[in-house]
Design a protein around this motif. Structure first.
Motif, PDB file in Angstrom:
ATOM      1  N   LEU A  22       0.847  -1.189   0.000  1.00  0.00           N
ATOM      2  CA  LEU A  22       0.000   0.000   0.000  1.00  0.00           C
ATOM      3  C   LEU A  22       0.885   1.243   0.000  1.00  0.00           C
ATOM      4  O   LEU A  22       0.628   2.207  -0.698  1.00  0.00           O
ATOM      5  CB  LEU A  22      -0.907  -0.032   1.231  1.00  0.00           C
ATOM      6  CG  LEU A  22      -2.034   0.957   1.338  1.00  0.00           C
ATOM      7  CD1 LEU A  22      -3.005   0.820   0.185  1.00  0.00           C
ATOM      8  CD2 LEU A  22      -2.767   0.768   2.661  1.00  0.00           C
ATOM      9  N   ASN A  23       1.928   1.211   0.825  1.00  0.00           N
ATOM     10  CA  ASN A  23       2.970   2.226   0.846  1.00  0.00           C
ATOM     11  C   ASN A  23       4.216   1.575   1.446  1.00  0.00           C
ATOM     12  O   ASN A  23       4.289   0.352   1.526  1.00  0.00           O
ATOM     13  CB  ASN A  23       2.526   3.487   1.614  1.00  0.00           C
ATOM     14  CG  ASN A  23       2.106   3.190   3.038  1.00  0.00           C
ATOM     15  OD1 ASN A  23       2.764   2.426   3.740  1.00  0.00           O
ATOM     16  ND2 ASN A  23       1.014   3.785   3.480  1.00  0.00           N
ATOM     17  N   LYS A  24       5.184   2.369   1.892  1.00  0.00           N
ATOM     18  CA  LYS A  24       6.461   1.814   2.345  1.00  0.00           C
ATOM     19  C   LYS A  24       6.313   0.775   3.460  1.00  0.00           C
ATOM     20  O   LYS A  24       7.002  -0.236   3.479  1.00  0.00           O
ATOM     21  CB  LYS A  24       7.372   2.948   2.811  1.00  0.00           C
ATOM     22  CG  LYS A  24       8.747   2.479   3.228  1.00  0.00           C
ATOM     23  CD  LYS A  24       9.598   3.637   3.689  1.00  0.00           C
ATOM     24  CE  LYS A  24      10.930   3.111   4.206  1.00  0.00           C
ATOM     25  NZ  LYS A  24      11.734   4.156   4.810  1.00  0.00           N
ATOM     26  N   ASN A  25       5.411   1.015   4.422  1.00  0.00           N
ATOM     27  CA  ASN A  25       5.292   0.136   5.590  1.00  0.00           C
ATOM     28  C   ASN A  25       3.948  -0.577   5.706  1.00  0.00           C
ATOM     29  O   ASN A  25       3.721  -1.288   6.679  1.00  0.00           O
ATOM     30  CB  ASN A  25       5.534   0.933   6.876  1.00  0.00           C
ATOM     31  CG  ASN A  25       6.939   1.473   6.955  1.00  0.00           C
ATOM     32  OD1 ASN A  25       7.897   0.777   6.649  1.00  0.00           O
ATOM     33  ND2 ASN A  25       7.070   2.735   7.336  1.00  0.00           N
ATOM     34  N   SER A  26       3.048  -0.376   4.750  1.00  0.00           N
ATOM     35  CA  SER A  26       1.704  -0.945   4.871  1.00  0.00           C
ATOM     36  C   SER A  26       1.349  -1.805   3.662  1.00  0.00           C
ATOM     37  O   SER A  26       1.842  -1.582   2.562  1.00  0.00           O
ATOM     38  CB  SER A  26       0.668   0.172   5.024  1.00  0.00           C
ATOM     39  OG  SER A  26       0.909   0.904   6.202  1.00  0.00           O
ATOM     40  N   TYR A  27       0.451  -2.764   3.924  1.00  0.00           N
ATOM     41  CA  TYR A  27       0.045  -3.723   2.894  1.00  0.00           C
ATOM     42  C   TYR A  27      -1.466  -3.931   2.962  1.00  0.00           C
ATOM     43  O   TYR A  27      -2.051  -3.937   4.038  1.00  0.00           O
ATOM     44  CB  TYR A  27       0.724  -5.077   3.124  1.00  0.00           C
ATOM     45  CG  TYR A  27       2.224  -5.004   3.094  1.00  0.00           C
ATOM     46  CD1 TYR A  27       2.931  -5.265   1.925  1.00  0.00           C
ATOM     47  CD2 TYR A  27       2.942  -4.660   4.237  1.00  0.00           C
ATOM     48  CE1 TYR A  27       4.305  -5.191   1.895  1.00  0.00           C
ATOM     49  CE2 TYR A  27       4.319  -4.576   4.218  1.00  0.00           C
ATOM     50  CZ  TYR A  27       4.998  -4.839   3.048  1.00  0.00           C
ATOM     51  OH  TYR A  27       6.361  -4.759   3.026  1.00  0.00           O
TER      52      TYR A  27
END
Length: 193
Positions: A121-126
């Protein structure tokens, strides 16, 4: 003879190089179940209740720093209510939630989530799609997992009606009025790896 030895040496060198540079398949990071926490919140017309459950086991599958899979088992017998105090209806509600009216933990002591798709989803999220099993019924759910420094947090809304949890549901019963309990409840999972 020298040519044959040289050829064998080169073949061994290239095969060693190929295996030395092969990346390790997905690494399983076991969840520290004693430090991790599952909280739930259910809603009704006249308010809400919240509580906790314990993880029985779990792991995340990583490809380097990227999440690629995972699986979790929740101990449904550990379900507790945290917004009520002992003697104030806490035990009664816990017993009711564990009964066949809700989660039937005598026959369904565990719930399980198995990831089937993971997309950044972004650098640290899915965004994760997984198969969630409650009361022996498996349905897909979508959740968001954020990871940072050995911890992960997941949030998900679950529609209990899909898992045959009918008590007080306006999806199954008419004229419940202010006794209606909404079908969707929230889960927040805080994982320590």
């Amino acid at each position: 003879m020298k040519k044959t030895v040289s050829s064998i040496f080169l073949a061994l060198l290239f095969s060693y190089s190929a295996t030395a540079n092969t990346t390790v398949d997905n690494e399983k990071k076991e969840v520290n179940v004693s430090q991790s926490k599952v909280t739930w919140k259910g809603y009704k017309v006249t308010g809400a209740h919240d509580g906790t459950m314990e993880l029985k086991s779990g792991h995340l599958e990583m490809d380097g720093n990227k999440l690629v899979g995972g699986e979790f088992v929740v101990d449904m017998t550990s379900l507790t209510v945290t917004d009520l105090k002992a003697g104030d209806g806490k035990e009664k509600l816990e017993g009711h939630l564990k009964s066949d009216d809700f989660f039937g933990v005598a026959n369904h002591a565990e719930s399980k989530l198995v990831f089937t798709s993971v997309k950044p989803l972004n650098k640290n999220s899915y965004t994760v799609v997984g198969d969630l099993t409650i009361k022996g019924i498996t349905k897909p759910v979508t959740l968001v997992i954020s990871m940072f420094e050995g911890k992960a947090t997941a949030t998900v809304k679950i529609d209990r009606a899909k898992y045959d949890v009918k008590y007080g549901s306006g999806s199954f019963f008419d004229n419940l009025g202010d006794k209606t309990i909404y079908d969707e409840f929230d889960l927040v999972v805080d994982l320590v790896l």
